[in-house]
Design a protein around this motif. Structure first.
Motif, PDB file in Angstrom:
ATOM      1  N   PHE A 123      -6.079 -11.442  -3.492  1.00 51.55           N
ATOM      2  CA  PHE A 123      -5.729 -10.264  -2.706  1.00 51.55           C
ATOM      3  C   PHE A 123      -6.933  -9.380  -2.370  1.00 51.55           C
ATOM      4  CE2 PHE A 123      -1.390 -10.645  -4.880  1.00 51.55           C
ATOM      5  CZ  PHE A 123      -0.813 -11.286  -3.793  1.00 51.55           C
ATOM      6  N   THR A 124      -8.084  -9.980  -2.130  1.00 52.79           N
ATOM      7  CA  THR A 124      -9.278  -9.199  -1.800  1.00 52.79           C
ATOM      8  C   THR A 124      -9.061  -8.401  -0.516  1.00 52.79           C
ATOM      9  OG1 THR A 124     -10.651 -10.882  -2.847  1.00 52.79           O
ATOM     10  CG2 THR A 124     -11.771  -9.310  -1.402  1.00 52.79           C
ATOM     11  N   LYS A 125      -8.504  -9.033   0.498  1.00 54.11           N
ATOM     12  CA  LYS A 125      -8.254  -8.360   1.783  1.00 54.11           C
ATOM     13  C   LYS A 125      -7.300  -7.172   1.577  1.00 54.11           C
ATOM     14  CE  LYS A 125      -6.020  -9.301   6.242  1.00 54.11           C
ATOM     15  NZ  LYS A 125      -4.617  -8.982   6.064  1.00 54.11           N
ATOM     16  N   GLU A 126      -6.236  -7.388   0.823  1.00 54.11           N
ATOM     17  CA  GLU A 126      -5.261  -6.321   0.573  1.00 54.11           C
ATOM     18  C   GLU A 126      -5.879  -5.182  -0.242  1.00 54.11           C
ATOM     19  OE1 GLU A 126      -3.020 -10.075   1.396  1.00 54.11           O
ATOM     20  OE2 GLU A 126      -4.785  -9.559   0.230  1.00 54.11           O
ATOM     21  N   LEU A 127      -6.752  -5.538  -1.172  1.00 53.46           N
ATOM     22  CA  LEU A 127      -7.437  -4.518  -1.965  1.00 53.46           C
ATOM     23  C   LEU A 127      -8.305  -3.640  -1.064  1.00 53.46           C
ATOM     24  CD1 LEU A 127      -8.371  -3.160  -4.571  1.00 53.46           C
ATOM     25  CD2 LEU A 127     -10.000  -5.035  -4.864  1.00 53.46           C
ATOM     26  N   ARG A 167     -19.970  -2.493   1.442  1.00 51.36           N
ATOM     27  CA  ARG A 167     -20.201  -1.250   2.187  1.00 51.36           C
ATOM     28  C   ARG A 167     -18.894  -0.477   2.339  1.00 51.36           C
ATOM     29  NH1 ARG A 167     -19.149   0.982   6.540  1.00 51.36           N
ATOM     30  NH2 ARG A 167     -18.179  -0.813   7.520  1.00 51.36           N
ATOM     31  N   GLN A 168     -17.807  -1.186   2.673  1.00 46.76           N
ATOM     32  CA  GLN A 168     -16.495  -0.539   2.820  1.00 46.76           C
ATOM     33  C   GLN A 168     -16.068   0.127   1.516  1.00 46.76           C
ATOM     34  OE1 GLN A 168     -14.284  -4.035   4.167  1.00 46.76           O
ATOM     35  NE2 GLN A 168     -13.820  -2.963   6.071  1.00 46.76           N
ATOM     36  N   LEU A 169     -16.274  -0.554   0.408  1.00 47.82           N
ATOM     37  CA  LEU A 169     -15.902   0.030  -0.884  1.00 47.82           C
ATOM     38  C   LEU A 169     -16.743   1.268  -1.183  1.00 47.82           C
ATOM     39  CD1 LEU A 169     -15.374  -3.051  -3.237  1.00 47.82           C
ATOM     40  CD2 LEU A 169     -13.639  -1.497  -2.321  1.00 47.82           C
ATOM     41  N   ILE A 177       0.817  -1.209   0.000  1.00 45.78           N
ATOM     42  CA  ILE A 177       0.000   0.000   0.000  1.00 45.78           C
ATOM     43  C   ILE A 177       0.855   1.265   0.000  1.00 45.78           C
ATOM     44  CG2 ILE A 177      -1.665   1.333   1.366  1.00 45.78           C
ATOM     45  CD1 ILE A 177      -2.754  -1.443   2.342  1.00 45.78           C
ATOM     46  N   GLN A 178       1.836   1.326   0.881  1.00 43.09           N
ATOM     47  CA  GLN A 178       2.664   2.527   0.988  1.00 43.09           C
ATOM     48  C   GLN A 178       3.412   2.803  -0.314  1.00 43.09           C
ATOM     49  OE1 GLN A 178       2.483   0.167   3.499  1.00 43.09           O
ATOM     50  NE2 GLN A 178       1.114   1.510   4.644  1.00 43.09           N
ATOM     51  N   SER A 188      -9.225   1.449   1.611  1.00 41.92           N
ATOM     52  CA  SER A 188      -9.549   2.142   2.863  1.00 41.92           C
ATOM     53  C   SER A 188      -8.526   3.224   3.207  1.00 41.92           C
ATOM     54  CB  SER A 188      -9.684   1.146   4.016  1.00 41.92           C
ATOM     55  OG  SER A 188      -8.436   0.637   4.387  1.00 41.92           O
ATOM     56  N   CYS A 189      -7.349   3.184   2.582  1.00 45.37           N
ATOM     57  CA  CYS A 189      -6.333   4.215   2.799  1.00 45.37           C
ATOM     58  C   CYS A 189      -6.548   5.441   1.915  1.00 45.37           C
ATOM     59  CB  CYS A 189      -4.938   3.657   2.519  1.00 45.37           C
ATOM     60  SG  CYS A 189      -4.383   2.488   3.744  1.00 45.37           S
ATOM     61  N   LEU A 190      -7.404   5.313   0.933  1.00 46.41           N
ATOM     62  CA  LEU A 190      -7.631   6.404  -0.001  1.00 46.41           C
ATOM     63  C   LEU A 190      -8.856   7.212   0.416  1.00 46.41           C
ATOM     64  CD1 LEU A 190      -7.065   4.440  -3.336  1.00 46.41           C
ATOM     65  CD2 LEU A 190      -5.428   5.884  -2.103  1.00 46.41           C
ATOM     66  N   GLU A 191      -8.815   8.484   0.074  1.00 49.99           N
ATOM     67  CA  GLU A 191      -9.928   9.365   0.402  1.00 49.99           C
ATOM     68  C   GLU A 191     -11.102   9.099  -0.537  1.00 49.99           C
ATOM     69  OE1 GLU A 191      -6.940  10.618  -0.652  1.00 49.99           O
ATOM     70  OE2 GLU A 191      -6.026  11.330   1.186  1.00 49.99           O
ATOM     71  N   GLN A 192     -12.289   9.464  -0.066  1.00 43.94           N
ATOM     72  CA  GLN A 192     -13.475   9.382  -0.908  1.00 43.94           C
ATOM     73  C   GLN A 192     -13.359  10.400  -2.038  1.00 43.94           C
ATOM     74  OE1 GLN A 192     -17.381  10.884   0.455  1.00 43.94           O
ATOM     75  NE2 GLN A 192     -18.051   8.754   0.261  1.00 43.94           N
ATOM     76  N   LYS A 193     -12.754  11.527  -1.730  1.00 49.03           N
ATOM     77  CA  LYS A 193     -12.465  12.547  -2.742  1.00 49.03           C
ATOM     78  C   LYS A 193     -11.005  12.947  -2.560  1.00 49.03           C
ATOM     79  CE  LYS A 193     -14.222  16.826  -4.698  1.00 49.03           C
ATOM     80  NZ  LYS A 193     -14.672  16.536  -6.028  1.00 49.03           N
ATOM     81  N   PHE A 194     -10.239  12.829  -3.632  1.00 46.50           N
ATOM     82  CA  PHE A 194      -8.810  13.136  -3.563  1.00 46.50           C
ATOM     83  C   PHE A 194      -8.600  14.628  -3.335  1.00 46.50           C
ATOM     84  CE2 PHE A 194      -8.578   9.506  -6.778  1.00 46.50           C
ATOM     85  CZ  PHE A 194      -8.314   8.552  -5.815  1.00 46.50           C
TER      86      PHE A 194
END
Length: 181
Positions: free
Chosen positions: A128-132, A167-169, A92-93, A137-143
């Motif tokens: 990699f569903t969990k990793e996705l 729901r998380q997505l 992710i990083q 979840s690390c990204l903003e809803q609006k950049f």
């Protein structure tokens, strides 16, 4: 489909779910062509089309020299694996740092920003569903940077997810282009 593309604004982090690959790529190519015309760096990541197929379609439909635009960094074509998990596992990083570098470099080159279509199917194919979900979840809803991104999901992959995962997505994207509740 074309109508919803017209509603996009800088900063949108879209989730789009597609029933067919044809639908997914027709929208992706229309979205990216607009970005190229607007002086944005465009990025397409997928494994559902080969790089040669992508280049041929861009050359044919857009009447541009894709090789030249790639060499200048205006068009970036990668497999999902190359971009998101080049070392066999998602990092992710590393991926977030890559986006920051691409945005910084595009600005230095006088570009308006970044326009990205990320095909997420390979995450599912590679387990990699969990990793996705962690990445999303690390990204903003609006950049809060000059980018528009479409996270492209196949409906078959969404159908394999739990309602909590969906729901998380939905929570991490805006707008949400999916029929699934």
């Amino acid at each position: 489909m074309a109508q919803r593309l017209e509603t996009l604004e800088v900063g949108n982090h879209v989730i789009a779910v597609y029933a067919t690959k044809e639908e997914k790529f027709n929208e992706a190519f229309a979205f990216l062509k607009e970005g190229l015309q607007r002086n944005e760096v465009i990025v397409l990541t997928t494994t559902d089309l080969s790089k040669d197929e992508i280049r041929a379609r861009m050359n044919h439909e857009w009447k541009v020299d894709v090789s030249e635009l790639e060499s200048k960094g205006d068009i970036i074509i990668r497999t999902t694996e190359e971009l998101y998990f080049p070392d066999s596992i998602p990092n992710i990083q590393r991926t977030i740092a890559l986006w920051a570098t691409l945005i910084e470099n595009s600005h230095k080159r006088g570009k308006r920003g970044l326009r990205v279509v990320g095909d997420m199917a390979s995450f599912f194919r590679n387990g990699f569903t969990k990793e996705l979900l962690e990445y999303e979840s690390c990204l903003e809803q609006k950049f809060n940077f000059p980018a528009i991104g479409i996270c492209a999901y196949d409906s078959i992959d969404i159908d394999s997810m739990t309602s909590e995962q969906i729901r998380q997505l939905r929570e991490r994207h805006h707008p949400v282009w999916m029929d699934v509740q």
